[in-house]
Each structure stands twice: as structure tokens, then as C-alpha cells.
Write an enzyme that holds these catalytic residues in place. Structure first.
Site, PDB file in Angstrom:
ATOM      1  N   HIS A 180       0.375   7.400  -2.182  1.00 21.85           N
ATOM      2  CA  HIS A 180      -0.881   6.791  -1.747  1.00 21.85           C
ATOM      3  C   HIS A 180      -1.913   7.894  -1.468  1.00 21.85           C
ATOM      4  O   HIS A 180      -1.576   9.067  -1.397  1.00 21.85           O
ATOM      5  CB  HIS A 180      -0.694   6.053  -0.420  1.00 21.85           C
ATOM      6  CG  HIS A 180       0.383   5.029  -0.387  1.00 21.85           C
ATOM      7  ND1 HIS A 180       0.129   3.684  -0.432  1.00 21.85           N
ATOM      8  CD2 HIS A 180       1.739   5.142  -0.258  1.00 21.85           C
ATOM      9  CE1 HIS A 180       1.262   3.000  -0.337  1.00 21.85           C
ATOM     10  NE2 HIS A 180       2.254   3.875  -0.236  1.00 21.85           N
TER      11      HIS A 180
ATOM     12  N   GLU B 232       1.722   9.232   2.012  1.00 23.04           N
ATOM     13  CA  GLU B 232       0.266   9.218   2.023  1.00 23.04           C
ATOM     14  C   GLU B 232      -0.249  10.650   1.898  1.00 23.04           C
ATOM     15  O   GLU B 232       0.193  11.538   2.633  1.00 23.04           O
ATOM     16  CB  GLU B 232      -0.277   8.631   3.330  1.00 23.04           C
ATOM     17  CG  GLU B 232       0.049   7.170   3.545  1.00 23.04           C
ATOM     18  CD  GLU B 232      -0.951   6.235   2.880  1.00 23.04           C
ATOM     19  OE1 GLU B 232      -1.890   6.717   2.200  1.00 23.04           O
ATOM     20  OE2 GLU B 232      -0.782   5.008   3.054  1.00 23.04           O
TER      21      GLU B 232
ATOM     22  N   HIS C 104       0.515   3.656  -5.616  1.00 23.31           N
ATOM     23  CA  HIS C 104       0.229   2.365  -4.995  1.00 23.31           C
ATOM     24  C   HIS C 104      -0.520   1.462  -5.973  1.00 23.31           C
ATOM     25  O   HIS C 104      -0.299   0.254  -6.028  1.00 23.31           O
ATOM     26  CB  HIS C 104      -0.600   2.600  -3.728  1.00 23.31           C
ATOM     27  CG  HIS C 104      -0.592   1.458  -2.775  1.00 23.31           C
ATOM     28  ND1 HIS C 104      -1.414   1.420  -1.679  1.00 23.31           N
ATOM     29  CD2 HIS C 104       0.137   0.305  -2.734  1.00 23.31           C
ATOM     30  CE1 HIS C 104      -1.196   0.301  -1.011  1.00 23.31           C
ATOM     31  NE2 HIS C 104      -0.265  -0.396  -1.628  1.00 23.31           N
TER      32      HIS C 104
ATOM     33  N   ASP D  46      -5.200   3.631  -5.268  1.00 23.51           N
ATOM     34  CA  ASP D  46      -4.679   4.955  -4.926  1.00 23.51           C
ATOM     35  C   ASP D  46      -3.315   5.228  -5.549  1.00 23.51           C
ATOM     36  O   ASP D  46      -2.578   4.285  -5.821  1.00 23.51           O
ATOM     37  CB  ASP D  46      -4.627   5.111  -3.398  1.00 23.51           C
ATOM     38  CG  ASP D  46      -3.748   4.083  -2.707  1.00 23.51           C
ATOM     39  OD1 ASP D  46      -3.901   2.879  -2.973  1.00 23.51           O
ATOM     40  OD2 ASP D  46      -2.896   4.487  -1.889  1.00 23.51           O
TER      41      ASP D  46
END
Length: 195
Positions: A35, A117, A153, A163
Site C-alpha cells: 500500500h 504500508e 492494494h 495504491d
């Protein structure tokens, strides 16, 4: 890097999020989802992302945060622009990073995935330090779990998400991972990439 028997990366700063729960019984972990995130959007640094994952974000601090008031989310890992690594949820547990998602006909990707992330946006390149940390983390996760797929993602929630976006360099990531995987783990690179 190393993942311990409880699913925590020994080299990460540990900040345990309440936004997690048990995976379904007998559920394997075979998907890695990448992400990007920045809070406020387009701004880097600070504590807002950690605060979001820890349910302590001051939603009055920025106009954008008002829409996040009821949000309960987390990710297993977060990699800052300088490559520093944070872990919010044990990889053995289900983090709440994918939302409504599907991969190859399997609904609910949180059940069988690990979420990472990267501090960034769809509009800027990621830093070399982030790729270095991501590659080391990916190798550690591959040694600990039966990862079969690495994806973005945007690929598991294409209507909702974009993303890690067009500035994530999949070819560089694959090249770096291939070099370390061959030399450090002896494992061949998987042939299941989705870009």
C-alpha cells in the site's frame, strides 16, 4: 531481518494496534499486499499515520481527518521515507488493511494476507531506503510464511484503491528481491507477480 515465532519482526519498532483480530482457523498466510499512505495527504513525517493505526488520531487537527473519525484500520507494517520500519500487528494476526477486497476469487484478503504500508502517494517516487527495507522485510516474511503472491492494494480492490500507484517501481523491487532471495535464502523468486 527476522520474524519471531509470534509474528513480530525483531528489527521493527513495535506499536501494537487494537485494530486486529484472529485469522480464521487453519487459514494460511500466502499474500503480501503493498500500500501507500500519507497523512495529511501528500505530507510526510510526523505521527499521524501511527496515531490512525492506534486509534488516537486527533481528527480536529486537519480538515481531511474529519472523514476518518469512525475509521478503524491498521497495517502489519509501515515503512517511512527514511526506510525505518514499524509494526502494528503481529503477522500471525489479521490486520485491517485491505477492506473489501478479492484475490483470484477469494474474498476478504485480510484473512490471508500481510499488509505493508509505504509512506508515499500515487504522485511521487518512493525512496531507495524504502525499497531496501521492503526487500529485507519481504525476505523475512517469505522465510516465515508460505507467501505465494505479492501484489498491490490496487489489484485486490481496483474500484476503490489506486495504491501503491504508478510510482511504485515493481521492476526495481523484483530485481532487488531476486538478488537477495537467491543469495540469502536460496529460494527462487516466485512467478506470481501482479502489477
Amino acid at each position: 531481518m527476522d520474524i519471531d515465532k509470534e509474528g513480530w519482526c525483531l528489527q521493527a519498532t513495535r506499536l501494537a494496534s487494537p485494530n486486529q483480530n484472529d485469522r480464521p482457523d487453519n487459514q494460511g498466510i500466502d499474500l503480501l499486499v503493498i500500500h501507500n499512505i500519507s497523512l495529511p495527504p501528500g505530507q510526510f513525517g510526523g505521527h499521524c499515520i501511527a496515531d490512525l493505526f492506534l486509534n488516537r488520531l486527533d481528527c480536529n487537527a486537519h480538515p481531511f481527518f474529519d472523514q476518518l473519525r469512525a475509521l478503524k484500520v491498521s497495517s502489519h507494517f509501515f515503512i517511512r521515507r527514511d526506510g525505518s520500519l514499524f509494526q502494528f500487528v503481529s503477522a500471525d494476526k489479521r490486520a485491517w488493511h485491505a477492506g473489501v477486497s478479492s484475490f483470484k476469487g477469494r474474498e476478504g484478503c485480510n484473512d490471508f494476507s500481510v499488509g505493508v504500508e509505504l509512506e508515499g502517494t500515487d504522485f511521487v517516487s518512493f525512496e531507495p531506503e524504502q525499497y531496501e527495507t521492503l526487500v529485507s522485510l519481504t525476505d523475512a516474511l517469505r522465510r516465515r510464511y508460505s507467501l505465494k503472491t505479492i501484489t498491490g492494494h490496487q489489484h485486490i480492490a481496483p474500484v476503490r484503491k489506486t495504491d501503491p500507484g504508478p510510482f511504485f517501481d515493481w521492476q526495481l523491487y523484483k530485481k532487488m528481491l531476486g538478488e537477495t532471495s537467491t543469495s540469502e535464502t536460496g529460494n527462487a523468486l516466485p512467478d506470481f507477480w501482479i502489477e
